[in-house]
Design a protein around this motif. Structure first.
Motif, mmCIF file in Angstrom:
data_model
loop_
_atom_site.group_PDB
_atom_site.id
_atom_site.type_symbol
_atom_site.label_atom_id
_atom_site.label_comp_id
_atom_site.label_asym_id
_atom_site.label_seq_id
_atom_site.Cartn_x
_atom_site.Cartn_y
_atom_site.Cartn_z
ATOM 1 N N GLY A 133 38.543 38.000 40.699
ATOM 2 C CA GLY A 133 37.842 38.892 39.778
ATOM 3 C C GLY A 133 38.316 38.712 38.346
ATOM 4 N N TRP A 134 39.627 38.586 38.173
ATOM 5 C CA TRP A 134 40.201 38.329 36.845
ATOM 6 C C TRP A 134 39.654 37.035 36.265
ATOM 7 N N ARG B 204 43.944 44.306 35.416
ATOM 8 C CA ARG B 204 43.991 45.050 34.144
ATOM 9 C C ARG B 204 43.798 44.102 32.961
ATOM 10 N N HIS B 205 44.400 42.909 33.059
ATOM 11 C CA HIS B 205 44.214 41.946 31.965
ATOM 12 C C HIS B 205 42.740 41.534 31.852
ATOM 13 N N GLY B 206 42.054 41.454 32.971
ATOM 14 C CA GLY B 206 40.642 41.126 32.958
ATOM 15 C C GLY B 206 39.742 42.316 32.722
ATOM 16 N N ARG B 207 40.345 43.501 32.524
ATOM 17 C CA ARG B 207 39.593 44.743 32.269
ATOM 18 C C ARG B 207 38.624 45.041 33.406
ATOM 19 N N LEU B 208 39.117 44.847 34.644
ATOM 20 C CA LEU B 208 38.289 45.079 35.823
ATOM 21 C C LEU B 208 38.443 46.499 36.329
ATOM 22 N N PRO B 209 37.359 47.111 36.755
ATOM 23 C CA PRO B 209 37.489 48.405 37.434
ATOM 24 C C PRO B 209 38.080 48.195 38.825
ATOM 25 N N ARG B 210 38.555 49.255 39.418
ATOM 26 C CA ARG B 210 39.059 49.145 40.793
ATOM 27 C C ARG B 210 37.906 48.824 41.738
#
Length: 545
Positions: free
Chosen positions: A365-366, A485-491
């Motif tokens: 995902g990232w 978090r670095h990729g600004r992904l939601p859970r």
């Protein structure tokens, strides 16, 4: 006089009909004649100088078994003379015995009998050995082969010597196959193994491709595809791969009704040489994936199988990547939700696992976020390099598709008409494991499981073994969340945990489905000195009471 070149393969089977696939060494009329009086005939069709027939067998009785023979122009050619194997038989599903579904993926062709096998005993060879030794033992009612039936990009030394006699292997694509003729050699190498040939003649099989059927990382990204199309060899490799898959694998997935309605099948049979018809179809499928559907549905009583194309149906544009194009996604939803309450078990076959170790999921995902520019152009370039190097292209690399499948499974598995189980069947990653998702709130009423079984006959490096073991740990999960978090992904919309494995080795899983009960068995191929391969049970447990 025509002879049998490859096969027979027992393919589509239901309670009243079946298809038997053969390749012959010349044009002829092929026939199947069964001991119970059922049977059928079909003329061969020609593709690239090869002759094939898909013989419809009608008049079967559900819940019964009948032996059969194959004839070419009225001359018996199967069983082979002096065959050491029991007569091939068609077992029409039905009756009270339940349904046995065996599945696995990733079968590199075994070396000739007596040769050293660097990746260990073949699980399909081991299954055949057991059925030959005890024809009355439990046998699969259906065998699902979930991808990488042949390896177009990782050929054996024997095949490389054959290729070298045709062309200079210093020129691209090197040791990989280049055209349709070379693809046929892969199928000869794999399916002429005597035990495999007999097994596929008597156990119905359904198949779907994965990347190695064409090339590693097939359709990883838009940039990857552009690079491939810029080469001088890719177009021929891809078209030959799609053509050979259509002939050797796809046709046998279809029912008699679907075959009768298939314009490509009609087109190749009504001309003396169907090569141009099939090549034009493959070119259209390459140019626009929506023009071809490789996914399919099979209903076995109250068990529904949906085999999903997770390679050719992708949308690769970085701003709206999807595992399935809109038409394919709508088809899957329609089939899953068709006639609520009409099935007790839903099997979703997808070559690529839906639920991966948490670190791998978050890394994919990232990576997808970086490649679409979430952290800028420099990170996007790095992301594309990492994606190709690390094979980051499973369902979790398509976050919206991952979430959409979770939503669809929850909808299908909830309510008064919910099935007892929803099983996602996958391979690809060269080991086996079980994972179970959980939803916020009450979640589906059905038991939902991800069942991964791979390889049938291949290996996995030690580094990958360690990575998949570590990937499920709490430390790995924390590292994965840092990447997210670095990729600004939601859970993710669901959670999941590993409930079995990982198991490494050549192996098969079998689901036994009776009424609303489900039982899972994992068997691994092992060899003893002076004996053939044997299947050893590693797991035998209930999925649903």
């Amino acid at each position: 006089m025509a002879g049998l070149r490859l096969g027979p393969l027992l393919r589509y089977t239901d309670g009243s009909s079946a298809t038997v696939w053969v390749e012959t060494n010349g044009p002829c009329t092929a026939a199947v004649r069964c001991a119970d009086g059922s049977g059928g005939t079909a003329p061969t069709f020609q593709i690239a100088g090869h002759h094939y027939a898909l013989i419809p067998v009608t008049g079967l009785t559900a819940g019964t078994s009948t032996t059969y023979e194959v004839l070419l122009d009225d001359t018996p050619v199967w069983p082979l003379p002096d065959s050491p194997f029991p007569p091939s038989a068609i077992h029409a599903p039905g009756g009270e015995g339940g349904l046995h579904v065996a599945f696995g993926s990733c079968r590199w062709a075994a070396p000739p009998a007596g040769g050293h096998d660097p990746v260990g005993p073949d699980a399909l060879d081991a299954l055949a050995t057991r059925l030959v030794a005890d024809p009355e033992s439990e046998r699969p009612d259906v065998l699902l082969l979930l991808g990488d039936q042949v390896y177009a990009d990782e050929t054996s030394e024997t095949t490389q010597r054959w290729l070298a006699a045709r062309r200079d292997l210093n020129d691209p694509p090197g040791n990989g196959v280049a055209d349709y003729e070379e693809y046929t050699h892969l199928y000869y190498e794999s399916w002429l193994d005597p035990r495999i040939r007999w097994l596929l003649s008597t156990v119905p099989s359904f198949m779907i491709f994965d990347d190695h059927d064409v090339i590693d990382d097939w359709n990883t990204s838009d940039a990857w595809l552009a690079d491939m199309r810029a080469t001088g060899w890719w177009q021929e490799r891809l078209l030959s791969g799609l053509m050979s898959y259509w002939v050797h694998q796809h046709l046998g997935n279809l029912s008699l009704e679907e075959l009768a309605a298939d314009p490509v099948y009609e087109g190749v049979r009504k001309v003396p040489d169907g090569t141009d018809v099939l090549r034009a179809f493959a070119a259209r499928a390459d140019a626009d994936a929506a023009t071809a559907r490789w996914s399919y549905r099979r209903d076995f009583g109250r068990v529904r199988l949906l085999m999903v194309d997770s390679r050719a149906a992708r949308v690769l544009a970085e701003d709206h990547r999807a595992m399935l194009d809109p038409g394919e996604e709508a088809w899957l939803r329609e089939q899953v939700l068709d006639s609520p309450g009409s099935y007790d078990h839903l099997l979703l076959g997808t070559s690529l696992p839906w639920l991966l170790p948490h670190l791998v999921h978050d890394a994919e995902g990232w990576n997808a976020a970086l490649c679409r520019g979430e952290r800028g152009e420099r990170w996007a370039r790095l992301g594309e390099k990492v994606r190709r190097a690390a094979d980051l292209e499973h369902w979790s690399a398509f976050p919206e598709s991952f979430a959409g499948l979770a939503e669809l499974i929850a909808e299908a598995g909830s309510g008064r008409d919910a099935p007892a189980t929803v099983c996602v069947l996958s391979g690809d990653v060269h080991h086996a494991y079980i994972a179970e998702p959980s939803w916020p709130g009450p979640g589906p009423d059905a038991r939902v499981v991800q069942l991964v079984c791979s390889p049938v006959h291949n290996s996995v490096p030690l580094s990958i073994r360690m990575g998949f073991r570590v990937g499920w740990t709490a430390v790995a999960r924390a590292l994965g969340r840092c990447l997210a978090r670095h990729g600004r992904l939601p859970r993710p919309p669901i959670g999941w945990r590993k409930t079995g494995g990982p198991w490494f080795g050549n192996q098969l899983m079998t689901l036994t489905l009776r009424g609303r009960s489900a039982r899972l068995r994992l068997e691994q191929a092992r060899a003893r000195e002076g004996e053939g391969p044997r299947l050893t049970t590693l797991l035998d447990s209930e999925l649903a009471p």
